[in-house]
Design an enzyme around this catalytic site. Sequence first.
Site, PDB file in Angstrom:
ATOM      1  CG  ASP A   9      -1.288  -6.066   2.891  1.00  0.00           C
ATOM      2  OD1 ASP A   9      -0.675  -4.978   2.970  1.00  0.00           O
ATOM      3  OD2 ASP A   9      -2.398  -6.165   2.348  1.00  0.00           O
ATOM      4  CD  GLU A  21       0.952  -2.253   4.973  1.00  0.00           C
ATOM      5  OE1 GLU A  21       0.247  -3.133   4.458  1.00  0.00           O
ATOM      6  OE2 GLU A  21       1.262  -1.205   4.369  1.00  0.00           O
ATOM      7  CE1 TYR A  39      -6.995  -8.190   0.352  1.00  0.00           C
ATOM      8  CE2 TYR A  39      -4.981  -8.158   1.646  1.00  0.00           C
ATOM      9  CZ  TYR A  39      -5.817  -7.576   0.717  1.00  0.00           C
ATOM     10  OH  TYR A  39      -5.473  -6.370   0.155  1.00  0.00           O
ATOM     11  CD  GLU A  78      -1.186  -0.602   1.670  1.00  0.00           C
ATOM     12  OE1 GLU A  78      -0.242   0.105   2.042  1.00  0.00           O
ATOM     13  OE2 GLU A  78      -1.299  -1.791   1.997  1.00  0.00           O
TER      14      GLU A  78
END
Length: 321
Positions: free
Chosen positions: A67, A98, A105, A192
């Site tokens: 990403d 993005e 994360y 996505e």
Amino acid sequence: MVKTYYKAINWNSVEDAIDKATWEKLTEQFWLDTRIPLSNDLDDWRTLNDTEKKVVDHVFGGLTLLDTLQSQDGIDQLRKDIRTPQETAVFNNIQFMESVHAKSYSSIFSTLCSADEIDEIFEWTDHNEFLQKKAEKVNEIYQNGTPLEKKVASVFLETFLFYSGFYTPLYYLGNNKLANVAEIIKLIIRDESVHGTYIGYKFQLGFKELTEAEQDRFKDWMYNLLYDLYDNEERYTEDLYDDIGWTEDVKTFLRYNANKALMNLGQNPLFPDTADDVNPIVMNGLSTGTANHDFFSQVGNGYLLGHVSAMNDQDYDIGRK
């Protein structure tokens, strides 16, 4: 009459209706990781053994790298080859999301992992040979490829290469674990899905402008690229999953999604694998709607997102009729 130096974007005069439809789709499904209650997954996290935790850590580390590549280099390169003014706006939205994905994360890491564990994740991410190879291969195309080659690389990245990592949270979701972590992944997959279909559609417009001989040569290049990426992805999957015993199931999932990437590009599938061949637990995790409620009506950490649905194959079925 003053000479026009800079043109204003006019959304009331849209050359391509898909630009407007994609903008509306992306903006209506806007989300942020800070609104997902990840700490609610800590009890589930404590039930995982060290091998399982390592797999989760590393697949998310790999996804963070991809990403990052897409947000810092990929979309910048795609934006150089726009066909309409509105396309720039759509790519601006994609680039921002993005970046949201990459940050998400880290939110997962900060909730589930210690500082030392986070350092290990990024050390592994920065030096894993198979992960670095696919980043290098895709970015080389971004930096030096033709406009059509860049679009193929982007679709392969978003619709195929991400899925070696997506398998893990979908598997746990299908087993009623890590539901909020999986919530973020499902939101990322939803994004996505739109990115892949939109960029694939833009590819198809340019591909149709090639002569038949040029199309044949380009197809050879495209399928050779997919073979190359898949060969590396098999090794990456083995590195990630051999210790936990999921390798062959993940490879099936990869082949299924490689076919989806080709479909986004208006091409014939390469592999025999279908949804029926994928682990049904993962497909169930992929298809199950979220338990979260409308995000416009709630604020703070307690709000959860509404129905998460990926793009259907027919949503951007332009060029495949």
